[in-house]
Write a protein that holds these residues in place. Sequence first.
Motif, PDB file in Angstrom:
ATOM      1  N   GLU A 161       0.821  -1.217   0.000  1.00  0.00           N
ATOM      2  CA  GLU A 161       0.000   0.000   0.000  1.00  0.00           C
ATOM      3  C   GLU A 161       0.857   1.270   0.000  1.00  0.00           C
ATOM      4  O   GLU A 161       0.569   2.223  -0.725  1.00  0.00           O
ATOM      5  N   GLU A 162       1.913   1.294   0.789  1.00  0.00           N
ATOM      6  CA  GLU A 162       2.788   2.469   0.846  1.00  0.00           C
ATOM      7  C   GLU A 162       3.458   2.715  -0.500  1.00  0.00           C
ATOM      8  O   GLU A 162       3.541   3.857  -0.969  1.00  0.00           O
ATOM      9  N   LYS A 188       0.896   4.134  -2.993  1.00  0.00           N
ATOM     10  CA  LYS A 188       0.661   5.565  -2.797  1.00  0.00           C
ATOM     11  C   LYS A 188       1.782   6.390  -3.420  1.00  0.00           C
ATOM     12  O   LYS A 188       1.535   7.408  -4.057  1.00  0.00           O
ATOM     13  N   ARG A 212       1.463   6.154  -7.284  1.00  0.00           N
ATOM     14  CA  ARG A 212       0.310   6.936  -7.768  1.00  0.00           C
ATOM     15  C   ARG A 212       0.608   8.440  -7.692  1.00  0.00           C
ATOM     16  O   ARG A 212       0.266   9.191  -8.602  1.00  0.00           O
TER      17      ARG A 212
END
Length: 153
Positions: free
Chosen positions: A132-133, A136, A139
């Motif tokens: 997830e990190e 992010k 993105r």
Amino acid sequence: MTIYFEEDGVVTREILTTMEKAAAICLEGEGITGELADLAELSVSFVGKEEIKALNAEYRGIDRVTDVLSFPQFDDLADLPEDLEYSLGDVVICREVAEEQGEEFGHGYEREIIYLFTHSVLHLLGYDHEAEEDKKEMRAREEEVMSELGLTR
């Protein structure tokens, strides 16, 4: 940077110019500038759904259609040669999925192609979106590049 295409006539001169700008912005963000950036090469192939599904199954073990695949040449950017032309890797974009997504997201085929290309170049430069990190971070970098190109959502 030199971008090689497997198929001629798939992208317009305008899309190619924007892809070159996107690649340059991505490289600059990683500190790859000047002659080192000029020596970089990558290839782009446009394929149909069946071919990208087969590639996805073969190389990622995922038996489904996807929008883009990236095949980096280097695991670590510290390994880039400083005085020879080098390939960052290969980008494979599914034309049909790009058309569908461009319509679905309401921003059109050309912007979708540039986004998928940018996404893939970032993969070639070591970005990942498994955790997830990391997702992010990737993105955010994609949005920075697209914003700099004037292609915000």
